[in-house]
Design a protein around this motif. Structure first.
Motif, short mmCIF file in Angstrom:
data_model
loop_
_atom_site.label_atom_id
_atom_site.label_comp_id
_atom_site.label_asym_id
_atom_site.label_seq_id
_atom_site.Cartn_x
_atom_site.Cartn_y
_atom_site.Cartn_z
N TYR A 1 13.14 35.92 4.26
CA TYR A 1 14.29 36.76 4.54
C TYR A 1 13.84 38.07 5.18
N LEU A 2 14.79 38.75 5.79
CA LEU A 2 14.54 40.04 6.45
C LEU A 2 15.05 41.15 5.54
N LEU A 3 14.23 42.17 5.34
CA LEU A 3 14.60 43.30 4.49
C LEU A 3 13.99 44.57 5.07
N ASN A 4 14.86 45.48 5.50
CA ASN A 4 14.40 46.76 6.07
C ASN A 4 13.39 46.56 7.21
N GLY A 5 13.68 45.64 8.09
CA GLY A 5 12.82 45.42 9.24
C GLY A 5 11.55 44.66 8.95
N GLU A 6 11.39 44.17 7.72
CA GLU A 6 10.22 43.39 7.35
C GLU A 6 10.62 41.97 6.99
N LEU A 7 9.82 41.01 7.42
CA LEU A 7 10.06 39.62 7.08
C LEU A 7 9.29 39.29 5.82
N LYS A 8 10.01 38.94 4.75
CA LYS A 8 9.40 38.68 3.45
C LYS A 8 9.43 37.19 3.14
N GLN A 9 8.49 36.78 2.28
CA GLN A 9 8.41 35.38 1.84
C GLN A 9 8.39 35.35 0.31
N LEU A 10 9.40 34.72 -0.28
CA LEU A 10 9.49 34.58 -1.72
C LEU A 10 9.04 33.18 -2.12
N LEU B 1 10.35 44.78 12.60
CA LEU B 1 11.18 43.79 13.27
C LEU B 1 12.62 44.28 13.45
N GLU B 2 12.78 45.60 13.58
CA GLU B 2 14.12 46.13 13.80
C GLU B 2 14.73 45.51 15.06
N GLY B 3 15.97 45.06 14.95
CA GLY B 3 16.64 44.42 16.09
C GLY B 3 16.47 42.93 16.13
N ALA B 4 15.70 42.37 15.17
CA ALA B 4 15.49 40.92 15.14
C ALA B 4 16.57 40.25 14.29
N SER B 5 16.90 39.02 14.63
CA SER B 5 17.93 38.28 13.90
C SER B 5 17.81 36.79 14.21
N GLY B 6 18.61 35.99 13.52
CA GLY B 6 18.69 34.56 13.82
C GLY B 6 17.43 33.80 13.54
N PHE B 7 16.77 34.08 12.43
CA PHE B 7 15.50 33.41 12.11
C PHE B 7 15.75 31.96 11.70
N THR B 8 14.85 31.07 12.14
CA THR B 8 14.89 29.67 11.72
C THR B 8 13.49 29.09 11.81
N PHE B 9 13.13 28.25 10.87
CA PHE B 9 11.81 27.62 10.89
C PHE B 9 11.77 26.55 11.97
N TYR B 10 10.70 26.61 12.79
CA TYR B 10 10.45 25.54 13.77
C TYR B 10 9.60 24.44 13.12
N ASN B 11 8.59 24.85 12.38
CA ASN B 11 7.79 23.93 11.57
C ASN B 11 7.29 24.73 10.35
N GLU B 12 6.31 24.21 9.64
CA GLU B 12 5.90 24.83 8.39
C GLU B 12 5.43 26.27 8.55
N SER C 1 15.56 35.73 17.46
CA SER C 1 16.00 36.53 18.61
C SER C 1 15.67 37.99 18.35
N TRP C 2 15.34 38.69 19.43
CA TRP C 2 14.92 40.10 19.29
C TRP C 2 15.52 40.90 20.44
N SER C 3 16.32 41.89 20.08
CA SER C 3 16.91 42.76 21.10
C SER C 3 15.94 43.83 21.51
N GLN D 1 15.88 38.41 23.72
CA GLN D 1 15.03 37.29 24.08
C GLN D 1 14.66 36.49 22.83
N VAL D 2 14.11 35.31 23.04
CA VAL D 2 13.74 34.41 21.95
C VAL D 2 12.22 34.48 21.75
N TYR D 3 11.81 34.57 20.49
CA TYR D 3 10.40 34.71 20.14
C TYR D 3 10.01 33.69 19.08
N MET D 4 8.69 33.51 18.93
CA MET D 4 8.17 32.67 17.86
C MET D 4 7.11 33.45 17.09
#
Length: 833
Positions: free
Chosen positions: A263-272, A286-297, A303-305, A335-338
């Protein structure tokens, strides 16, 4: 002598335990009558051995505030410091003085807006709360202004010399200000219930369906406009494993191996870690980032504005580069990022001056779907969208086509599902006569094959409008659709090429998330027209749903919900027009009652949500019979029905509303035909103005954010020219001036005879406030009965809690004045001085 006679009459009523205070003489205005103690409940003493009363401490307000919720509960007893206390009739209390705290509680019923003064005699230190709100006192007297409805009064008494001397007096302001004390625990529906009740605002089901996440949102008098959000990780037994209360996560996704929640929290991507609940930071800034989805493991797409794309907004001038520049975000580029979750390295998947939107991926084939505008600033009522496919190994970008109508795309194994209007790919989805123009807001489902060369229309014979699309592992599509006035889920079987409705038991599916196991489950939330939000788990193979969470016992226990009836009629063209009628509880059908008629805005039907911006159940709870009609032009009834929205601007819709209202009055003979109001918003607000130029069927009208001049709306609204691309397809002021003038209500303002209230947010970017100002100017100059209310800082919708309550009150107060001959509420809200 007259006053003495009235006093004796009042005592007689009191002795017979009547709790209804009806004042029938103007000399009664200053007369106070004691409330019936048998209708008042008493509890106490609470914490009788306390050394100091709350009022003797600096924390008095906090102490009382924390006790209040318990006092408001409809329970017979509760415990304080391990001592059980029970509510009992106040007239049974014989105590002189008591330690600790005591409380009085009584329910007030009003059938109209009522004012008066409540005086607490004999209570030296006390506070009065009405519906949880502290009332201001003036020497133990409280000026009350009570809306039509059920009200709970709580008096917290901290110091009383003699309970025998305690009397509660109520003095109505005028003879018509009546209140009734009730001992019933069942109340009418209130605005606070509808807005403040906890709702599931976000949900997500783990791929293996063993865990799920929900975000619950609620409001209250303490937080006011600020929502209280709580996000929880739960197991299949609905036990909470982890809770976010302060800072709230967003963009929650599950790892494909089911081990992590990211999940995203205060511009940081966290893993629980789902097993031991440990947390790891995967990426920062990661301010401005959204729409996260796993491509693989270990890879995440998002997306990042680019904040730099907004530079220059602080200049003194703005040079428009195209029509879209009216939008504040038009120059933002995304744009789209990985992201590699192991190393934190991020790589770009798209580039250039055009924004790219991520659509879907197929990791077995190493492909990625994206959409982008053909050019940055397109001067077209139907801008082109290009669907492109990226090969992640070669970085080769392949175009699958450029389309004038496009909503969404998802992989279906090697092929691609597309949701778009009937005109997609040169009209591949049209199910219309040749002479009819399609309504491209009526979503259709397609399958692109052979790299986009061929297209198959899958929903030509399927009347519901396709909305959200998701694809299961086997290629079947899970669809949220608009079907008449409902929004159900359908499953499209790709191999059998057929649609199957899922039996969720809900009229409106608001959100859903699904697992990817063999036995697929869906977590979903939604409502029916007469029942509030529920959270359910749905088993696709069994086509059955199980309730996980229900807001009704939490917020609507002991609440009267208005009765709902279906009401359809056949219009002059032989087409059935559907509708529904909300009927107040315990309505005396031997008498005549006022009614309200509501219709759609835009081209979407009025759905069967339990609540929303326009609370039909609340209107019925206030004594109005409410008729909701679905006139010609709405989506969800088939392409031919929705296509009649195009280039009509009220032609068919107004005929249906007038005919439907007349049919409604014929059937519901207890509705007073001289007391019928109508209202709508956006396009519905336009319809209100338009109807006022065509008929005197209605006795009062409300237009919220309505369009009075099609030309100015077309040119000034942020999306005016785009919406007009469907509603006024191929028609412009220079090639079809008659459409723009003859259908603009302001050009026929002199025909208006119905009193009208215009409501608008002064910051409305969709339908600018000038549309209401224009109509108000015209009607004022014509000396018509018109009112205009602007909400400061509000856009096209009224969102903030305080504005929402004021807005709901304003509409009801206006109709009370015009349809019930009760101007007091309106005059209280908007005095002439």
């Amino acid at each position: 002598m007259k006053l003495n006679a009235l006093w004796r009459h009042s005592n007689k009523l009191f002795k017979h335990s009547f709790a209804l205070f009806t004042l029938s003489s103007l000399s009664f205005a200053a007369f106070a009558a004691p409330l019936d103690k048998s209708k008042i409940q008493f509890i106490g003493p609470l914490a009788e051995n306390m050394q100091l009363k709350p009022f003797q401490t600096a924390q008095s307000d906090s102490i009382i505030s924390n006790l209040l919720p318990q006092l408001q509960l409809p329970v017979a007893n509760f415990s304080v410091f391990d001592k059980k206390h029970s509510w009992q009739p106040f007239n049974k209390i014989n105590a002189l003085t008591l330690g600790g705290l005591q409380a009085l509680k009584f329910n007030i019923e009003t059938t109209r807006f009522s004012q008066g003064t409540l005086t607490l005699k004999g209570i030296e230190q006390g506070q009065l709360f009405i519906n949880g709100e502290l009332q201001k006192a003036d020497n133990s007297s409280y000026k009350l202004a009570l809306n039509n409805g059920s009200h709970t009064a709580i008096i917290v008494a901290q110091q009383v010399a003699n309970w025998h001397d305690v009397i509660l007096d109520f003095a109505p302001k005028t003879p018509s200000d009546n209140i009734t004390l009730s001992t019933s625990q069942t109340k009418r529906l209130s605005a606070k219930q509808l807005f403040d009740a906890p709702t599931i605002s976000g949900l997500s089901l783990a791929p293996n369906s063993e865990h799920y996440i929900t975000t619950t949102r609620r409001f209250n008098d303490k937080t006011l406009n600020q929502a209280n959000n709580v996000t929880e990780l739960k197991n299949t037994d609905n036990q909470t494993l982890y809770r976010f209360e302060a800072e709230q996560p967003s963009n929650l996704i599950w790892s494909p191996d089911n081990r992590f929640l990211v999940y995203l929290l205060n511009g940081e991507l966290k893993q629980l870690n789902r097993k031991n609940l440990s947390i790891k930071t995967l990426s920062t800034r990661l301010e401005g980032a959204s729409g996260f989805t796993f491509y693989n493991e270990h890879s995440v797409i998002f997306s990042w504005s680019n904040p730099a794309s907004d530079k220059g907004n602080d200049k003194l001038t703005k040079h428009y580069k195209g029509l879209q520049d009216r939008w504040s975000y038009a120059r933002s580029v995304s744009q789209v990022y990985m992201l590699d979750t192991q190393s934190g390295l991020i790589k770009t998947l798209s580039q250039g001056p055009l924004s790219h939107s991520f659509e879907d991926f197929n990791n077995k084939r190493g492909k990625l779907l994206m959409s982008r505008p053909v050019v940055a600033m397109q001067a077209s009522t139907h801008p082109e969208t290009e669907l492109v496919e990226l090969d992640l190994k070669s970085n080769k970008l392949t175009s699958l086509g450029k389309f004038k109508t496009f909503n969404q795309a998802k992989y279906a194994n090697k092929d691609v599902y597309v949701v778009a209007g009937p005109d997609f790919k040169n009209g591949a989805g049209r199910a219309l006569p040749k002479e009819m123009l399609a309504n491209n807001y009526d979503g259709q489902l397609y399958l692109l094959t052979d790299g986009g060369k061929n297209v198959k229309a899958l929903s030509k014979q399927f009347d519901p409008a396709i909305g959200r699309l998701s694809v299961l592992n086997n290629g079947d599509a899970l669809l949220k659709v608009t079907e008449h006035d409902t929004q159900p889920l359908y499953l499209f079987d790709l191999s059998k090429q057929r649609f199957k409705k899922l039996n969720t038991g809900l009229d409106i599916v608001e959100q859903f998330s699904y697992s990817n196991e063999r036995n697929i489950e869906i977590l979903l939330s939604g409502t029916t027209a007469s029942s509030p939000q529920q959270l359910k788990r749905f088993n696709i193979s069994k086509n059955t749903a199980k309730i996980v969470w229900d807001s009704k016992p939490l917020s609507y226990a002991n609440t009267y919900i208005p009765t709902l009836e279906e009401f359809n009629f056949t219009n002059k063209n032989g087409v059935e027009i559907s509708g529904r009628v909300y009927i107040p509880n315990n309505l005396d059908k031997t008498k005549k009652h006022p009614a309200l008629v509501y219709y759609y805005g835009g081209t979407s039907p009025v759905t069967r949500g339990f609540t929303g911006r326009y609370p039909f159940n609340l209107w019925a709870a206030n004594g109005y019979v409410v008729y909701v009609i679905q006139p010609t032009g709405a989506t969800g009834f088939g392409q031919k029905f929705s296509a009649q929205h195009v280039n009509a601007w009220g032609n068919y819709t107004s005929d249906d509303i007038i005919a439907g209202t007349q049919a409604f009055l014929n059937k519901y003979n207890y509705v007073d035909s001289k007391k019928v109001g109508n209202l709508g918003a956006s396009y519905g607000g336009f319809m209100t103005m338009h109807l006022a130029t065509k008929t005197d069927l209605f006795s009062a009208s409300i237009s919220h954010a309505g369009i009075s001049n099609l030309t100015s709306y077309w040119g000034e609204g942020w999306w005016g020219y785009l919406y007009s691309g469907e509603a006024s397809k191929n028609s412009f002021p220079w090639n079809n001036p008659e459409l723009y003038s003859k259908h603009s209500p302001v050009f026929y303002a002199d025909k208006v005879t119905t009193p009208m209230l215009l409501i608008h947010g002064d910051s409305d970017t969709n339908v600018p406030v000038g549309e209401s100002l224009t109509m108000y100017t015209a009607l004022k100059l014509l000396n018509k009965d018109v009112e205009l209310i602007e909400y400061k800082g509000a856009n096209h919708q009224i969102i903030a809690r305080d504005q929402r309550f004021d807005w709901w009150n304003t509409m009801l107060a206006y109709f009370d004045k015009k349809l019930k001959n009760e101007p007091q509420w309106w005059d209280y809200l908007y005095p002439n001085d």
